[in-house]
Design a protein around this motif. Sequence first.
Motif, PDB file in Angstrom:
ATOM      1  N   ALA A 162       0.837  -1.203   0.000  1.00 48.58           N
ATOM      2  CA  ALA A 162       0.000   0.000   0.000  1.00 48.58           C
ATOM      3  C   ALA A 162       0.871   1.252   0.000  1.00 48.58           C
ATOM      4  CB  ALA A 162      -0.924  -0.010   1.211  1.00 48.58           C
ATOM      5  N   LEU A 163       1.926   1.233   0.822  1.00 43.81           N
ATOM      6  CA  LEU A 163       2.833   2.389   0.882  1.00 43.81           C
ATOM      7  C   LEU A 163       3.458   2.662  -0.487  1.00 43.81           C
ATOM      8  CD1 LEU A 163       4.574   1.593   4.299  1.00 43.81           C
ATOM      9  CD2 LEU A 163       3.362   3.742   3.775  1.00 43.81           C
ATOM     10  N   LEU A 164       3.894   1.589  -1.160  1.00 47.27           N
ATOM     11  CA  LEU A 164       4.553   1.760  -2.459  1.00 47.27           C
ATOM     12  C   LEU A 164       3.542   2.155  -3.539  1.00 47.27           C
ATOM     13  CD1 LEU A 164       6.941   1.596  -4.343  1.00 47.27           C
ATOM     14  CD2 LEU A 164       6.731  -0.899  -4.374  1.00 47.27           C
ATOM     15  N   HIS A 165       2.359   1.542  -3.461  1.00 46.35           N
ATOM     16  CA  HIS A 165       1.287   1.868  -4.421  1.00 46.35           C
ATOM     17  C   HIS A 165       0.984   3.364  -4.340  1.00 46.35           C
ATOM     18  CE1 HIS A 165      -2.716   0.210  -6.273  1.00 46.35           C
ATOM     19  NE2 HIS A 165      -2.372   1.349  -6.828  1.00 46.35           N
ATOM     20  N   GLN A 166       0.991   3.887  -3.142  1.00 46.46           N
ATOM     21  CA  GLN A 166       0.713   5.309  -2.927  1.00 46.46           C
ATOM     22  C   GLN A 166       1.779   6.193  -3.594  1.00 46.46           C
ATOM     23  OE1 GLN A 166      -1.866   5.266   0.045  1.00 46.46           O
ATOM     24  NE2 GLN A 166      -2.626   6.826  -1.351  1.00 46.46           N
ATOM     25  N   ASP A 221      -6.838   6.563  -0.296  1.00 48.57           N
ATOM     26  CA  ASP A 221      -5.846   6.373   0.762  1.00 48.57           C
ATOM     27  C   ASP A 221      -5.702   4.874   1.048  1.00 48.57           C
ATOM     28  OD1 ASP A 221      -4.194   6.347   2.930  1.00 48.57           O
ATOM     29  OD2 ASP A 221      -5.177   8.041   3.936  1.00 48.57           O
ATOM     30  N   LEU A 222      -4.749   4.273   0.350  1.00 54.94           N
ATOM     31  CA  LEU A 222      -4.580   2.817   0.419  1.00 54.94           C
ATOM     32  C   LEU A 222      -3.939   2.401   1.733  1.00 54.94           C
ATOM     33  CD1 LEU A 222      -3.293   2.486  -3.243  1.00 54.94           C
ATOM     34  CD2 LEU A 222      -5.620   2.074  -2.416  1.00 54.94           C
ATOM     35  N   VAL A 223      -3.062   3.245   2.257  1.00 51.98           N
ATOM     36  CA  VAL A 223      -2.402   2.937   3.525  1.00 51.98           C
ATOM     37  C   VAL A 223      -3.446   2.902   4.648  1.00 51.98           C
ATOM     38  CG1 VAL A 223      -0.687   3.723   5.197  1.00 51.98           C
ATOM     39  CG2 VAL A 223      -0.209   3.895   2.733  1.00 51.98           C
ATOM     40  N   ALA A 224      -4.355   3.867   4.601  1.00 50.40           N
ATOM     41  CA  ALA A 224      -5.434   3.877   5.597  1.00 50.40           C
ATOM     42  C   ALA A 224      -6.280   2.615   5.470  1.00 50.40           C
ATOM     43  CB  ALA A 224      -6.303   5.124   5.412  1.00 50.40           C
ATOM     44  N   ALA A 225      -6.541   2.201   4.207  1.00 51.98           N
ATOM     45  CA  ALA A 225      -7.350   1.002   3.981  1.00 51.98           C
ATOM     46  C   ALA A 225      -6.665  -0.219   4.590  1.00 51.98           C
ATOM     47  CB  ALA A 225      -7.592   0.809   2.489  1.00 51.98           C
ATOM     48  N   ALA A 226      -5.340  -0.265   4.473  1.00 51.65           N
ATOM     49  CA  ALA A 226      -4.586  -1.406   5.006  1.00 51.65           C
ATOM     50  C   ALA A 226      -4.590  -1.394   6.530  1.00 51.65           C
ATOM     51  CB  ALA A 226      -3.156  -1.384   4.468  1.00 51.65           C
ATOM     52  N   SER A 227      -5.008  -0.263   7.116  1.00 53.32           N
ATOM     53  CA  SER A 227      -4.981  -0.150   8.575  1.00 53.32           C
ATOM     54  C   SER A 227      -6.367  -0.230   9.215  1.00 53.32           C
ATOM     55  CB  SER A 227      -4.320   1.187   8.963  1.00 53.32           C
ATOM     56  OG  SER A 227      -3.171   1.413   8.172  1.00 53.32           O
ATOM     57  N   PRO A 251     -13.532  -4.650  -7.544  1.00 55.13           N
ATOM     58  CA  PRO A 251     -13.962  -3.929  -8.743  1.00 55.13           C
ATOM     59  C   PRO A 251     -12.936  -2.852  -9.116  1.00 55.13           C
ATOM     60  CG  PRO A 251     -15.722  -3.983  -7.088  1.00 55.13           C
ATOM     61  CD  PRO A 251     -14.470  -4.472  -6.425  1.00 55.13           C
ATOM     62  N   ALA A 252     -12.956  -2.461 -10.402  1.00 55.77           N
ATOM     63  CA  ALA A 252     -12.050  -1.421 -10.863  1.00 55.77           C
ATOM     64  C   ALA A 252     -12.173  -0.194  -9.963  1.00 55.77           C
ATOM     65  CB  ALA A 252     -12.377  -1.056 -12.307  1.00 55.77           C
ATOM     66  N   ARG A 253     -11.074   0.422  -9.675  1.00 53.32           N
ATOM     67  CA  ARG A 253     -10.941   1.630  -8.847  1.00 53.32           C
ATOM     68  C   ARG A 253     -11.193   1.367  -7.361  1.00 53.32           C
ATOM     69  NH1 ARG A 253     -12.745   6.452 -12.719  1.00 53.32           N
ATOM     70  NH2 ARG A 253     -12.721   5.322 -14.651  1.00 53.32           N
ATOM     71  N   GLN A 254     -11.401   0.112  -6.983  1.00 52.09           N
ATOM     72  CA  GLN A 254     -11.636  -0.198  -5.570  1.00 52.09           C
ATOM     73  C   GLN A 254     -10.444  -0.941  -4.985  1.00 52.09           C
ATOM     74  OE1 GLN A 254     -14.120   1.129  -4.059  1.00 52.09           O
ATOM     75  NE2 GLN A 254     -15.147   1.873  -5.912  1.00 52.09           N
ATOM     76  N   ASP A 255      -9.240  -0.547  -5.397  1.00 56.33           N
ATOM     77  CA  ASP A 255      -8.018  -1.199  -4.903  1.00 56.33           C
ATOM     78  C   ASP A 255      -7.960  -1.178  -3.370  1.00 56.33           C
ATOM     79  OD1 ASP A 255      -7.812   0.083  -7.529  1.00 56.33           O
ATOM     80  OD2 ASP A 255      -5.775  -0.739  -7.627  1.00 56.33           O
ATOM     81  N   ALA A 256      -8.549  -0.150  -2.784  1.00 52.55           N
ATOM     82  CA  ALA A 256      -8.481  -0.018  -1.318  1.00 52.55           C
ATOM     83  C   ALA A 256      -9.050  -1.252  -0.617  1.00 52.55           C
ATOM     84  CB  ALA A 256      -9.227   1.243  -0.876  1.00 52.55           C
ATOM     85  N   ARG A 257     -10.094  -1.841  -1.219  1.00 51.96           N
ATOM     86  CA  ARG A 257     -10.697  -3.032  -0.594  1.00 51.96           C
ATOM     87  C   ARG A 257      -9.700  -4.184  -0.469  1.00 51.96           C
ATOM     88  NH1 ARG A 257     -16.451  -3.669  -3.752  1.00 51.96           N
ATOM     89  NH2 ARG A 257     -17.126  -1.507  -3.449  1.00 51.96           N
TER      90      ARG A 257
END
Lengths: 536, 501
Positions: free
Chosen positions: A240-244, A263-269, A480-486
């Motif tokens: 997530a950090l690198l994706h960001q 905010d992918l890092v937040a999603a991972a947390s 789904p597309a654009r929902q990488d955070a999930r």
Amino acid sequence: MTELNTQDAAGLIRSSAATLAGKLAAGEVSAVEVTQAHLDRIAAVDGGERGVNAFLHVNTEEALAVAAEVDSIRTAGGAEAEKLHALAGVPIAVKDLIVTIGQPTTAGSKILEGWHSPYDATVVKRLRDARMPILGKTNLDEFAMGSSTEHSAYGPTRNPWDLDRIPGGSGGGSAAAVAAFEAPLALGTDTGGSIRQPGAVTGTVGVKPTYGSVSRYGAIAMASSLDQIGPVSRTVLDSALLHQVIGGHDPRDSTSLPDPLADLVAAASIGNVEGLRIGIIKELHGEGYQAGVENRFNESLELLKGAGAEIVEVSCPNFQYALGAYYLIMPSEASSNLAKFDGVRFGLRVLPKDAPLTIERVMGATRAAGFGDEVKRRIILGTYALSAGYYDAYYGSAQKVRTLVQRDFEAAFAKADVLISPTAPTTAFKLGEKLDDPLAMYLNDVATIPANLAGVPGLSLPGGLADEDGLPVGIQLLAPARQDARLYRVGAVLESLLEAKWGGPLLDQAPSLVELVETKVVEPVETLVETHGGSH
Amino acid sequence: MTDAILSFEEAMAKYDPVLGFEVHVELNTKTKMFSSAPNVFGDEPNTNVNEVDLGLPGVLPVVNKTAIESSIKIGLALNCKIAETCRFARKNYFYPDTPKNFQTSQYDEPIAYDGYLDIELSDGTVFRVEIERAHMEEDAGKLTHMGGSAGRIQGADYSLVDYNRSGVPLVEIVTKPIEGAGSRAPELAKAYVAAVREIVKNLGVSDAKMERGNVRCDANVSLRPHGRERFGIRSETKNVNSLRAVEHAVRYEIQRHAAVLDSGEPVVQETRHWHEDTRTTTSGRPKSDADDYRYFPEPDLVPVVASREWVEELRATLPEPPAERRKRLQADWGYSDLEFRDVVNAGVMDEIEETIAAGASSTVARKWWMGEIVGRAKAADVDPGQLGVKPATIVELGKLVEAGSINNKMAAEVLDAVLAGEGSPAEIIEKRGLAVVSDDGPLLEAIDAALAAQPDVADKIRGGKVQAIGAIVGGVMKATRGQADAGRVRELILEKLGVTV
């Protein structure tokens, strides 16, 4: 520079990127120390006859220079230090399909041997902006065409779990580098599973982002409509950090999405999956999947269920055609994308042995000598599929299947928030085992290809070791597309549940590599010279 | 080897020509079609290139928005429909002027389609040419073949590539088959290309200089016997890069096809190369519909979406169409229909407009362009605009004549000298000592001598036959080596002989 003792160095290389970032920010360790520790590890395990061979080029000088810069900024303090990116000073390896100024880029092919790009890929620019030292360029199947890294013109990469086995492909180099603690992070590219499948067989995390969410500018194209750059790491949070760092719109890539990055890092947390509907894809497990893979998959389902997720079953009937469609669309685009490698402007130029010395014959001789068998196989296949009279039956039909696969995903995502499957049907196979059987090799990507056809994001994380061979099994999550955070939300939860069960990261169970690398074995690994067709 | 040809009249007696044109227009955008490199003509080779134009590994194209706007404007000016969405495709072929070994071009989804252009012929009739499509593509680099003969690739030792032109935006305008032009086919061909050039120049989307390749024409010609419905087999003549050449090439191909058909042989479907020097075509490579470019949608680009609002915004910015502009100019300049048509047919309307803008009267501008420059262009076998006459030169010459400093004959001599690069009109007059003799003294002496030499003529004039005066004026002009003002000479002769008119 303070000398690190062996124990400290071992601690550093086994640390996650997030941990290293914390230590760097706190001044507990310098970026130069962190970078040097990884360079030392590369020197210890990567080279030699039994080395991992994850790296095609090691970028020692520049990596240390960038690290030293980070250290001096941090030491000076003030506004500049405040502005430093969280990952500043955390080193990274880059798949050798991605162009970099100052280092060679080979795409794993003889045809680009010695070529230096005059420009940086957008993702590389973003790494430089974040001041992440680039450790070097990692091995891959030639032009990312393969599932084992055996199609590299520079020899195969070995799986750190068993040096006689493949590390997956095409991004075997990036996955093996991370699994072997040679780098905490790496960049990969995923056209049909080239990030996720190597992640699965090396016990690492790999993410294929939504198509268009990470710029492809500077990634040497195999199949433009399928290729996507993504992160490789040992933890979900690190990806997530690198994706960001690498994600977000790029005006140089027309297919790049304009959306701001979530905010992918937040999603991972977030830390819970309660109420989330997780869909098992009926067609992507069971028959054809190794028993140990199936067991670990079921175990993950139980853990998620236990954590409050709702497990549902979905059917994607058109996935059975996905592999066939993929092997028409991918080679079609590749046959055109690889036309530029002709010896005229850059890279290898081979002159025909006899007259006449026409441009067509120079191009022909260059391509005959410069491309390996798998690349030629796909160029021929793609050229055929696009030919007048065959276009509708092959390329045209494949595009229709692609639409059907997209519809299957749409229907599935109406019933589930995230889909789940094993990443690959088997654990890592032996080097050379499937080299003469392209179809068997292609089947490795059966579970990963649908995501590329539909453009949806996918994440692979370690699901444990298969009972029968003790090798890593990958669990794939799809959103789904654009929902990488999930993916990061569910992935992080599953990872922590699994690690609690194992009593630590899965890679803690991997064999000690230094001893393995230094052990001379009697049985030599088959060399791949004859598969590359080149005479040099 | 030269091909047999029939006379044009003979060909027309037996066959009807069917024409078709592919006109490539280079857009004058600041940057290239898919990259941010400058789109500039004539710079040092391979300086206006970046990694995208060179097709280096990893690069991606990005569509130039201005090029899309220009293409839509061209489509609108050609009365085309504008596609709401359209795509680019890849045309795959290996050739070193195309760095990616494919050309990014529109294929089955052009941005503009189904239009027409009304072409006015020299006799005032209007011929409608149907436009099939106008599509966007990128130009290739420029190859220069070294060694061997005549700069052809065959027999060359090696070839040099200049990628400055690689990626320059092009709009290709394709007509439907043009039937019914008959013997006016060559004239129509020229007029059509002239009209397209005029439109793109007027829109400001292209520099429209044919000599620089900004507008390039491929002319398709086929013949069929009178009364037959089915088209004959066509040839495609490339490299036809001036208006006169378009006319000549179509005329030549009609004559050549007629001879082939008369011989009973089939016409070969092929590419022909036009040679300005011999005014003939030679066979290029055979072209068949089976050429397989393995077109497929360009996966690196998303579809171009032209919203109706955008199209209407662009339509509102279109300049006055050339036909309307012609009507306006004719009224402003006060030319008769015949005078104006002659100006248009001679291809000097823009030049006259520029000359008037520079300060000349419409009469003076027409007198110079039609009376002097068109003839010189014909003699030099170039378009009048290509002679390099500056509007300011004509303004200056006109003023000198008006002031009586030089006469028309001298002015024509000065123009020749200007064209020969001898300097400005004032400098040439100074250098050559040209000046109308305005002191009557030397004139009177010359008149006396002329009258004495032709006493019979003098008597006739005295007797009232004033028209006989020309002989005496001629004698005086000869004696003064043309430097006398003929009007003044006439006055003085009449005065001397005591004749009042």
